[in-house]
Motif scaffolding. Sequence first.
Motif, PDB file in Angstrom:
ATOM      1  N   THR A  44       1.833   6.349  -7.208  1.00 29.98           N
ATOM      2  CA  THR A  44       1.163   5.491  -6.159  1.00 29.98           C
ATOM      3  C   THR A  44       1.176   4.500  -6.532  1.00 29.98           C
ATOM      4  O   THR A  44       1.842   4.144  -7.952  1.00 29.98           O
ATOM      5  CB  THR A  44       0.150   5.816  -5.579  1.00 29.98           C
ATOM      6  OG1 THR A  44      -0.540   7.326  -5.398  1.00 29.98           O
ATOM      7  CG2 THR A  44      -0.792   4.964  -5.153  1.00 29.98           C
ATOM      8  N   LEU A  45       1.712   3.014  -5.812  1.00 28.29           N
ATOM      9  CA  LEU A  45       1.337   1.685  -6.041  1.00 28.29           C
ATOM     10  C   LEU A  45       0.281   1.011  -5.596  1.00 28.29           C
ATOM     11  O   LEU A  45       0.217   0.874  -4.493  1.00 28.29           O
ATOM     12  CB  LEU A  45       2.844   1.436  -5.755  1.00 28.29           C
ATOM     13  CG  LEU A  45       3.347  -0.251  -5.757  1.00 28.29           C
ATOM     14  CD1 LEU A  45       3.037  -0.516  -7.652  1.00 28.29           C
ATOM     15  CD2 LEU A  45       4.492  -0.794  -5.199  1.00 28.29           C
ATOM     16  N   ASP A  46      -0.339   0.353  -7.048  1.00 25.06           N
ATOM     17  CA  ASP A  46      -1.175  -0.673  -6.463  1.00 25.06           C
ATOM     18  C   ASP A  46      -0.925  -1.660  -6.529  1.00 25.06           C
ATOM     19  O   ASP A  46      -0.594  -2.396  -6.927  1.00 25.06           O
ATOM     20  CB  ASP A  46      -2.319  -0.054  -7.440  1.00 25.06           C
ATOM     21  CG  ASP A  46      -3.068   1.274  -7.326  1.00 25.06           C
ATOM     22  OD1 ASP A  46      -3.413   1.730  -6.177  1.00 25.06           O
ATOM     23  OD2 ASP A  46      -3.383   1.895  -8.496  1.00 25.06           O
ATOM     24  N   MET A 136       3.688 -11.719  -8.856  1.00 30.69           N
ATOM     25  CA  MET A 136       4.790 -12.247  -8.024  1.00 30.69           C
ATOM     26  C   MET A 136       3.247 -11.742  -6.416  1.00 30.69           C
ATOM     27  O   MET A 136       2.726 -11.965  -6.457  1.00 30.69           O
ATOM     28  CB  MET A 136       5.607 -10.963  -7.742  1.00 30.69           C
ATOM     29  CG  MET A 136       6.548 -10.776  -6.270  1.00 30.69           C
ATOM     30  SD  MET A 136       7.158  -9.079  -5.726  1.00 30.69           S
ATOM     31  CE  MET A 136       8.177  -9.224  -6.686  1.00 30.69           C
ATOM     32  N   VAL A 137       3.742 -12.976  -5.932  1.00 28.06           N
ATOM     33  CA  VAL A 137       2.836 -13.876  -4.790  1.00 28.06           C
ATOM     34  C   VAL A 137       4.303 -12.798  -3.142  1.00 28.06           C
ATOM     35  O   VAL A 137       5.087 -14.081  -3.438  1.00 28.06           O
ATOM     36  CB  VAL A 137       2.059 -14.498  -4.742  1.00 28.06           C
ATOM     37  CG1 VAL A 137       2.014 -14.753  -3.275  1.00 28.06           C
ATOM     38  CG2 VAL A 137       1.280 -14.732  -5.380  1.00 28.06           C
ATOM     39  N   ALA A 157       8.578  -3.779  -4.621  1.00 23.34           N
ATOM     40  CA  ALA A 157       8.448  -3.971  -5.384  1.00 23.34           C
ATOM     41  C   ALA A 157       8.508  -3.126  -6.152  1.00 23.34           C
ATOM     42  O   ALA A 157       9.142  -3.303  -7.546  1.00 23.34           O
ATOM     43  CB  ALA A 157       6.593  -4.033  -5.538  1.00 23.34           C
ATOM     44  N   THR A 158       8.683  -1.651  -5.757  1.00 21.21           N
ATOM     45  CA  THR A 158       9.310  -0.397  -6.285  1.00 21.21           C
ATOM     46  C   THR A 158      10.474  -0.531  -7.416  1.00 21.21           C
ATOM     47  O   THR A 158      10.933  -0.120  -7.630  1.00 21.21           O
ATOM     48  CB  THR A 158       9.136   0.623  -5.256  1.00 21.21           C
ATOM     49  OG1 THR A 158       7.936   0.830  -5.456  1.00 21.21           O
ATOM     50  CG2 THR A 158       9.344   2.276  -6.448  1.00 21.21           C
ATOM     51  N   ASP A 159      11.715  -1.271  -5.522  1.00 23.18           N
ATOM     52  CA  ASP A 159      12.836  -1.324  -5.776  1.00 23.18           C
ATOM     53  C   ASP A 159      13.579  -2.029  -6.831  1.00 23.18           C
ATOM     54  O   ASP A 159      14.426  -1.789  -7.678  1.00 23.18           O
ATOM     55  CB  ASP A 159      13.825  -1.707  -4.232  1.00 23.18           C
ATOM     56  CG  ASP A 159      13.622  -0.145  -3.526  1.00 23.18           C
ATOM     57  OD1 ASP A 159      13.217   0.914  -3.895  1.00 23.18           O
ATOM     58  OD2 ASP A 159      14.032   0.156  -1.883  1.00 23.18           O
ATOM     59  N   SER A 163       7.894  -6.381 -13.042  1.00 22.89           N
ATOM     60  CA  SER A 163       6.991  -5.604 -13.865  1.00 22.89           C
ATOM     61  C   SER A 163       6.227  -6.023 -14.476  1.00 22.89           C
ATOM     62  O   SER A 163       5.255  -7.189 -15.806  1.00 22.89           O
ATOM     63  CB  SER A 163       7.772  -5.744 -15.708  1.00 22.89           C
ATOM     64  OG  SER A 163       8.333  -6.887 -15.992  1.00 22.89           O
ATOM     65  N   GLY A 164       5.009  -6.309 -13.421  1.00 26.63           N
ATOM     66  CA  GLY A 164       3.749  -7.060 -13.474  1.00 26.63           C
ATOM     67  C   GLY A 164       3.123  -6.790 -11.930  1.00 26.63           C
ATOM     68  O   GLY A 164       3.588  -6.271 -11.013  1.00 26.63           O
ATOM     69  N   PRO A 165       1.987  -6.634 -11.984  1.00 25.69           N
ATOM     70  CA  PRO A 165       0.822  -7.089 -10.330  1.00 25.69           C
ATOM     71  C   PRO A 165       1.775  -7.874  -9.399  1.00 25.69           C
ATOM     72  O   PRO A 165       2.554  -8.839  -9.526  1.00 25.69           O
ATOM     73  CB  PRO A 165       0.221  -7.973 -10.539  1.00 25.69           C
ATOM     74  CG  PRO A 165       0.286  -8.627 -12.366  1.00 25.69           C
ATOM     75  CD  PRO A 165       1.278  -8.293 -12.896  1.00 25.69           C
TER      76      PRO A 165
END
Length: 366
Positions: A44-46, A136-137, A157-159, A163-165
Amino acid sequence: MFSLNTSPHALLRLLGVLGLATSILAGCGSAPKAGGETEPQGHTLDLFYVTDRDSHPSGRDDFGTERGKVSYGIASVGIPPNHEIGQREAPSVFRFEWSEDERKHIALKGLLPMDRTEFLQQLGWAIDKSLDKRVMVFVHGYNTSFSDATRLVAQFATDLKFSGPVLLFSWPSQGSLTGYTVDETNAEWAQTHLVQTLKDLLDETPAKRIYLVAHSMGTRVLTRAYITLAGDRWVDTPNAMREMILVAPDIDADLFRQDIAPRMAKTSIHITLYASSGDRALLASRAFHGYARAGDSGEGLVILPGVETVDASDTSSGLIGHNYFTEDRRIMEDIYGILQTGQRADNRFGLAPVDTDQGRYWTFRK
């Protein structure tokens, strides 16, 4: 700790915070099967989100297409165990799939709403724990619902293994092909809210490296918000906003050359622009407006000082060719180089320079 008497809302909030504590990008694990074998598990990615959409008219845990007050929270998106880079796994009628299956598809699992104060506290905590205090925005484009935006950004973001929110800014796109003119109006309306979101990042969080990414019509929201926020304060002065990546910008090309790019170039931000001649959505936008878009390539390719333009026409993409930045591994690797190392185009291995009378741009190596 929580007890059996803990309210569901409090428990959900605690689980969301614990999820962030483990990692913004959790790795895949495995679960036991009968006979002692294991089967791969997704993760799960938040995503942090800020949106000025109204609540969904059905009352479900989602946002709709109309304008609303600014809302904050965390969106939990499931990534299936067999996810492949460049794929946004979704149900297909050709496979007789009528709804999302978390074992197979990227799926929005739930939202954790927060007020602004709690949101900034949680975001600040996540940034403080990240590499170099980075965030990242991402601003999505036209024809994108809130749930579609979460899935798109989660895949991206997964691909990238960022390394951050990640913070999704979701403006009230109609999420339909016929909603283009309404989307244009709402993209302009939402700029003030993005200005405040960026200001909050600078003033209320420990962020030292802010990476700005926008796609399609979302590039209008981002570039105008950045210019408004920057004003004269960052002229030739470093600031936390390190990189701006504009993918398939649906902006009038002449307006971008004459007004937007020169004003942004006065600041220290690095700008990368991806364009393509195979982008059918921008071809339609060009026909609709009567003028070239900044995301077009060919003879009208935008080549400007302070902007590193990459012609992505040779990359693989789907039928429309508008989401090529999430579908071709070479683009993902190039963006990875920007976000992870800050390498400029001349130093990124996958790019080849092309020199013209107007200046230099880059293409992908064969």
